[in-house]
Scaffold this motif. Structure first.
Motif, mmCIF file in Angstrom:
data_model
loop_
_atom_site.group_PDB
_atom_site.id
_atom_site.type_symbol
_atom_site.label_atom_id
_atom_site.label_comp_id
_atom_site.label_asym_id
_atom_site.label_seq_id
_atom_site.Cartn_x
_atom_site.Cartn_y
_atom_site.Cartn_z
ATOM 1 N N ASN A 58 0.813 -1.227 0.000
ATOM 2 C CA ASN A 58 0.000 0.000 0.000
ATOM 3 C C ASN A 58 0.847 1.279 0.000
ATOM 4 O O ASN A 58 0.497 2.277 0.642
ATOM 5 C CB ASN A 58 -0.958 0.007 1.201
ATOM 6 C CG ASN A 58 -1.845 -1.223 1.204
ATOM 7 O OD1 ASN A 58 -2.473 -1.552 0.191
ATOM 8 N ND2 ASN A 58 -1.873 -1.925 2.319
ATOM 9 N N GLN A 199 -1.779 1.796 -12.641
ATOM 10 C CA GLN A 199 -3.204 1.684 -12.307
ATOM 11 C C GLN A 199 -3.772 0.334 -12.748
ATOM 12 O O GLN A 199 -4.571 -0.278 -12.040
ATOM 13 C CB GLN A 199 -3.993 2.818 -12.986
ATOM 14 C CG GLN A 199 -4.423 3.865 -11.997
ATOM 15 C CD GLN A 199 -4.850 5.168 -12.653
ATOM 16 O OE1 GLN A 199 -4.439 5.475 -13.786
ATOM 17 N NE2 GLN A 199 -5.662 5.919 -11.954
ATOM 18 N N ASN A 208 -7.225 -1.164 -4.116
ATOM 19 C CA ASN A 208 -7.827 0.144 -4.319
ATOM 20 C C ASN A 208 -6.992 1.154 -3.540
ATOM 21 O O ASN A 208 -7.071 1.210 -2.324
ATOM 22 C CB ASN A 208 -9.278 0.096 -3.817
ATOM 23 C CG ASN A 208 -10.085 1.263 -4.335
ATOM 24 O OD1 ASN A 208 -9.559 2.136 -5.040
ATOM 25 N ND2 ASN A 208 -11.356 1.306 -3.972
ATOM 26 N N ASP A 210 -5.392 5.169 -3.070
ATOM 27 C CA ASP A 210 -5.748 6.536 -3.459
ATOM 28 C C ASP A 210 -4.641 7.207 -4.269
ATOM 29 O O ASP A 210 -3.515 6.724 -4.363
ATOM 30 C CB ASP A 210 -6.265 7.374 -2.283
ATOM 31 C CG ASP A 210 -5.224 7.590 -1.210
ATOM 32 O OD1 ASP A 210 -5.577 7.416 -0.036
ATOM 33 O OD2 ASP A 210 -4.067 7.938 -1.554
ATOM 34 N N GLU A 211 -5.022 8.316 -4.859
ATOM 35 C CA GLU A 211 -4.189 9.052 -5.806
ATOM 36 C C GLU A 211 -2.794 9.381 -5.259
ATOM 37 O O GLU A 211 -1.794 9.261 -5.967
ATOM 38 C CB GLU A 211 -4.947 10.342 -6.171
ATOM 39 C CG GLU A 211 -4.369 11.136 -7.307
ATOM 40 C CD GLU A 211 -4.724 10.577 -8.683
ATOM 41 O OE1 GLU A 211 -5.595 9.687 -8.773
ATOM 42 O OE2 GLU A 211 -4.112 11.042 -9.668
#
Ligand code: A3P
Length: 289
Positions: A58, A199, A208, A210-211
């Motif tokens: 992550n 992506q 999933n 985040d940006e």
């Protein structure tokens, strides 16, 4: 000159220790949640490994920097007795596992297909791949001496290099892409638009993020960052195996370096052979950015 030689399995030259351990490799038991990183050598294996690792963690670079990238993703066909083999290492790993191979489709342990594992394939254009492999064989003390560039050109075209013919490898995996869970990526695309390609990997891995995390992964997996990172630049591998004073492992990391090596005659010859060998496939490579 190095005395190392390769040994063939079904016409594919492999490292001798790999062939000696062939039975264990072929009977490897994959698990349905394994993710296998697949590449022909010098096609961006380390790069996609670092991308996958950062996604898995992550975006936590501290966690990524705890171990050398090669150790995080056991190389299925790796063998150097008396050290544990790639299969031994994979067997000792908790699920879900991320594994790595350079094997062509027809030499892959069958349980990967039987378990419908996820495959992440990265392809690189043949000309840059050849240049990169040439320098790698110069510095790698456990692979055969490449000889001169002219000699290596023939060796590569004839598939007489470790893991066999680039043409057969790429074609084999390309033809499998619709039948299995295969994300097929190109080195050149990752170079041109890393954010977009990363992506795709995130989605494929069912994550999933985040940006901000995505942007961080893009930054940390750049060639410049990975060249400085001791967990990815292989500076910890002894000189008796990888002699980086001959050629660094993180060499150039560009698209189109082949133009500095191919003569006009070699280029014409290569294009002709390419047309013949790749006839009928829909795969398309970008040769310069
Ligand atoms: P060059 O020799 O052309 O520089 P592999 O990991 O499969 O052995 O591939 C090595 C090739 O990927 C080398 O190519 C290396 O420089 C390149 N590479 C490694 N990390 C990269 C990155 N972050 N961006 C671009 N290229 C990278």
């Amino acid at each position: 000159s190095k005395k190392t030689h390769l040994k063939e399995v079904a016409g594919i030259p492999l490292q001798v220790a790999t062939v000696d351990n062939w039975r264990q490799i072929q009977s490897f038991e994959a698990k349905p949640d394994d993710l296998l990183i697949c590449t022909y050598p010098k096609s961006g294996t380390t790069w996609i490994q670092e991308i996958v690792d950062m996604i898995e963690q992550n975006g936590d670079m501290e966690k990524c920097r705890r171990t050398i990238i090669q150790h995080r993703h056991p190389f299925i066909e790796w063998a150097r007795p008396p050290q544990p083999s790639g299969v031994d290492k994979a067997n000792a790993m908790p699920a879900p596992r991320i594994l790595r191979t350079h094997l062509p489709t027809h030499l892959l342990p069958p349980s990967f297909w039987e378990n419908n594992c996820k495959f992440l394939y990265v392809a690189r254009n043949a000309k840059d791949c050849m240049v990169s492999y040439y320098h790698f064989q110069r510095m790698n003390q456990v692979l055969p001496d490449p000889g001169t560039w002219e000699e290596y050109f023939e060796t590569f075209i004839n598939g007489k290099v470790g893991w066999g013919s680039w043409f057969e490898h790429v074609k084999g995996w390309w033809e499998m892409r619709d039948r299995y869970q295969i994300l097929f990526l190109f080195y050149e695309d990752i170079k041109r638009d890393p954010k977009h390609e990363i992506q795709k990997v995130i989605k494929f891995m069912g994550k999933n993020l985040d940006e901000m995390v995505l942007d961080k992964i893009v930054q940390e997996t750049s060639f410049e960052k990975m060249k400085e990172n001791p967990m990815t630049n292989r500076s910890t591998v002894p000189k008796s195996i990888l002699d980086q004073s001959i050629s660094p492992f993180m060499r150039k990391g560009t698209v189109g370096d082949w133009k500095n090596y191919f003569t006009v005659a070699q280029n014409e010859k290569f294009d002709e052979i390419y047309r013949r060998k790749m006839e009928g496939t829909s795969i398309n490579f970008c040769m310069e950015l």
